[in-house]
Design a protein around this motif. Structure first.
Motif, PDB file in Angstrom:
ATOM      1  N   ALA A 215      12.955   1.119  11.462  1.00  0.00           N
ATOM      2  CA  ALA A 215      13.793  -0.049  11.703  1.00  0.00           C
ATOM      3  C   ALA A 215      13.461  -1.175  10.720  1.00  0.00           C
ATOM      4  N   ILE A 216      12.159  -1.386  10.469  1.00  0.00           N
ATOM      5  CA  ILE A 216      11.744  -2.422   9.522  1.00  0.00           C
ATOM      6  C   ILE A 216      12.213  -2.091   8.116  1.00  0.00           C
ATOM      7  N   LEU A 217      12.082  -0.822   7.719  1.00  0.00           N
ATOM      8  CA  LEU A 217      12.539  -0.411   6.391  1.00  0.00           C
ATOM      9  C   LEU A 217      14.044  -0.527   6.263  1.00  0.00           C
ATOM     10  N   ARG A 218      14.743  -0.254   7.348  1.00  0.00           N
ATOM     11  CA  ARG A 218      16.200  -0.315   7.309  1.00  0.00           C
ATOM     12  C   ARG A 218      16.696  -1.710   6.963  1.00  0.00           C
ATOM     13  N   ILE A 219      16.043  -2.753   7.521  1.00  0.00           N
ATOM     14  CA  ILE A 219      16.521  -4.113   7.274  1.00  0.00           C
ATOM     15  C   ILE A 219      15.914  -4.740   6.026  1.00  0.00           C
ATOM     16  N   SER A 220      14.790  -4.207   5.532  1.00  0.00           N
ATOM     17  CA  SER A 220      14.107  -4.852   4.411  1.00  0.00           C
ATOM     18  C   SER A 220      14.210  -4.097   3.098  1.00  0.00           C
ATOM     19  N   LEU A 221      14.158  -2.751   3.152  1.00  0.00           N
ATOM     20  CA  LEU A 221      14.183  -1.963   1.920  1.00  0.00           C
ATOM     21  C   LEU A 221      15.592  -1.518   1.567  1.00  0.00           C
ATOM     22  N   PHE A 222      16.375  -1.126   2.560  1.00  0.00           N
ATOM     23  CA  PHE A 222      17.685  -0.536   2.301  1.00  0.00           C
ATOM     24  C   PHE A 222      18.841  -1.504   2.534  1.00  0.00           C
ATOM     25  N   SER A 223      18.549  -2.752   2.835  1.00  0.00           N
ATOM     26  CA  SER A 223      19.592  -3.763   3.005  1.00  0.00           C
ATOM     27  C   SER A 223      18.942  -5.131   2.875  1.00  0.00           C
TER      28      SER A 223
ATOM     29  N   ARG B 126       9.811 -10.224   1.987  1.00  0.00           N
ATOM     30  CA  ARG B 126      10.337  -8.856   1.908  1.00  0.00           C
ATOM     31  C   ARG B 126       9.259  -7.827   1.563  1.00  0.00           C
ATOM     32  N   PRO B 127       8.413  -8.051   0.545  1.00  0.00           N
ATOM     33  CA  PRO B 127       7.403  -7.031   0.230  1.00  0.00           C
ATOM     34  C   PRO B 127       6.492  -6.702   1.410  1.00  0.00           C
ATOM     35  N   TYR B 128       6.138  -7.706   2.198  1.00  0.00           N
ATOM     36  CA  TYR B 128       5.266  -7.465   3.344  1.00  0.00           C
ATOM     37  C   TYR B 128       5.976  -6.622   4.406  1.00  0.00           C
ATOM     38  N   LEU B 129       7.264  -6.864   4.587  1.00  0.00           N
ATOM     39  CA  LEU B 129       8.020  -6.054   5.540  1.00  0.00           C
ATOM     40  C   LEU B 129       8.115  -4.612   5.074  1.00  0.00           C
ATOM     41  N   VAL B 130       8.388  -4.413   3.793  1.00  0.00           N
ATOM     42  CA  VAL B 130       8.508  -3.055   3.264  1.00  0.00           C
ATOM     43  C   VAL B 130       7.195  -2.302   3.426  1.00  0.00           C
ATOM     44  N   VAL B 131       6.096  -2.958   3.061  1.00  0.00           N
ATOM     45  CA  VAL B 131       4.788  -2.310   3.189  1.00  0.00           C
ATOM     46  C   VAL B 131       4.475  -2.011   4.651  1.00  0.00           C
ATOM     47  N   SER B 132       4.750  -2.956   5.542  1.00  0.00           N
ATOM     48  CA  SER B 132       4.487  -2.744   6.967  1.00  0.00           C
ATOM     49  C   SER B 132       5.295  -1.576   7.508  1.00  0.00           C
ATOM     50  N   GLY B 133       6.586  -1.527   7.160  1.00  0.00           N
ATOM     51  CA  GLY B 133       7.423  -0.425   7.623  1.00  0.00           C
ATOM     52  C   GLY B 133       6.946   0.919   7.120  1.00  0.00           C
ATOM     53  N   ALA B 134       6.569   0.970   5.828  1.00  0.00           N
ATOM     54  CA  ALA B 134       6.092   2.226   5.255  1.00  0.00           C
ATOM     55  C   ALA B 134       4.789   2.678   5.910  1.00  0.00           C
ATOM     56  N   VAL B 135       3.896   1.725   6.159  1.00  0.00           N
ATOM     57  CA  VAL B 135       2.622   2.071   6.795  1.00  0.00           C
ATOM     58  C   VAL B 135       2.847   2.627   8.198  1.00  0.00           C
ATOM     59  N   LEU B 136       3.750   2.016   8.951  1.00  0.00           N
ATOM     60  CA  LEU B 136       4.019   2.494  10.310  1.00  0.00           C
ATOM     61  C   LEU B 136       4.619   3.901  10.291  1.00  0.00           C
ATOM     62  N   VAL B 137       5.535   4.157   9.376  1.00  0.00           N
ATOM     63  CA  VAL B 137       6.128   5.498   9.284  1.00  0.00           C
ATOM     64  C   VAL B 137       5.058   6.533   8.923  1.00  0.00           C
TER      65      VAL B 137
END
Length: 245
Positions: A16-24, A36-47
């Motif tokens: 969900a985090i990657l969807r709103i920060s990396l892909f849109s 944005r970079p912190y959200l992308v990193v957080s989303g990737a780490v959780l996945v």
């Protein structure tokens, strides 16, 4: 399935985090662009963490004789409460139906909470008309600028529509310091555009016009500032709906 509950939940939140920060650019509804970079990193780490947990649980031996160690009441391990599955609801909502940006309701709640400033002079505006201003810049100069830098100048601002009493309407924009949680509103009353009715609430518009002085500088009577509009044009909501404080 319960064996993979925690990994699935982590992966879902991360997706969900990657969807709103990396892909849109939907993340701009909630936080500043610089985060944005912190959200992308957080989303990737959780996945990745969810995937790693799933692999570990799949390969771990089951000594209890049950299909899932978490379901064995005598196994001695902590149980994952079923209520934890409710955490999937906000993650799914963010993944499938991201909430909209804050709008007129938030603006009306915050409009009266203005940052206290002292009356003083402001830097000169750039040459050429119309000059592009944010609602915050326009409001600050209209209410606190002893040099009257707005006098005689044509300005252009973009925001969404909010309605007041007696048919008045405002062009409004929310300002944030960090994220949507600290948003406050700036607005200007729009007069004289020649239209028969105010645009609908939450419609995004670009307004061009001149400042109409009202009230003594720094007083409540000067708020909200007034704009004599010569043009009101409907526009799409910008990718970043907030002004930065």
């Amino acid at each position: 399935m319960r064996r993979y509950g925690s990994p699935l939940l982590l992966a879902l939140v991360g997706a969900a985090i990657l969807r709103i920060s990396l892909f849109s650019e939907l993340y701009l509804r909630y936080v500043q662009a610089g985060l944005r970079p912190y959200l992308v990193v957080s989303g990737a780490v959780l996945v990745l963490l969810g995937a790693a947990m799933a692999v570990v649980r799949r390969s771990a031996p089951d000594h209890s004789g049950h299909s899932d160690p978490e379901e064995d009441p005598g196994h001695g391990h902590a149980h994952s409460p079923r209520i934890a599955w409710l955490l999937t609801l906000p993650a799914l909502a963010l993944l499938l139906f991201p909430p909209p940006a804050l709008g007129s309701y938030s603006a009306e709640r915050e409009a009266a909470q203005r940052v206290a400033q002292g009356v003083g002079t402001f830097p000169a505006l750039p040459a050429g008309d119309p000059v592009e201003l944010t609602l915050a810049e326009f409001g600050s100069r209209a209410i606190y600028d002893s040099g009257r830098s707005l006098a005689g100048r044509t300005v252009r601002m973009t925001g969404f529509v909010t309605h007041g009493d007696d048919g008045t309407w405002y062009v409004t924009r929310l300002q944030v310091s960090c994220c949507a949680a600290d948003a406050t509103a700036g607005k200007a009353e729009v007069c004289g555009d020649g239209s028969d009715a105010a645009p609908p609430v939450d419609t995004w518009v670009t307004v061009t016009g001149t400042w109409h002085p009202e009230g003594e500088l720094g007083s409540d009577a000067a708020w909200p500032p007034v704009l004599d509009a010569t043009s009101v044009r409907r526009v799409p909501q910008p990718a970043d709906p907030y002004e930065q404080r």
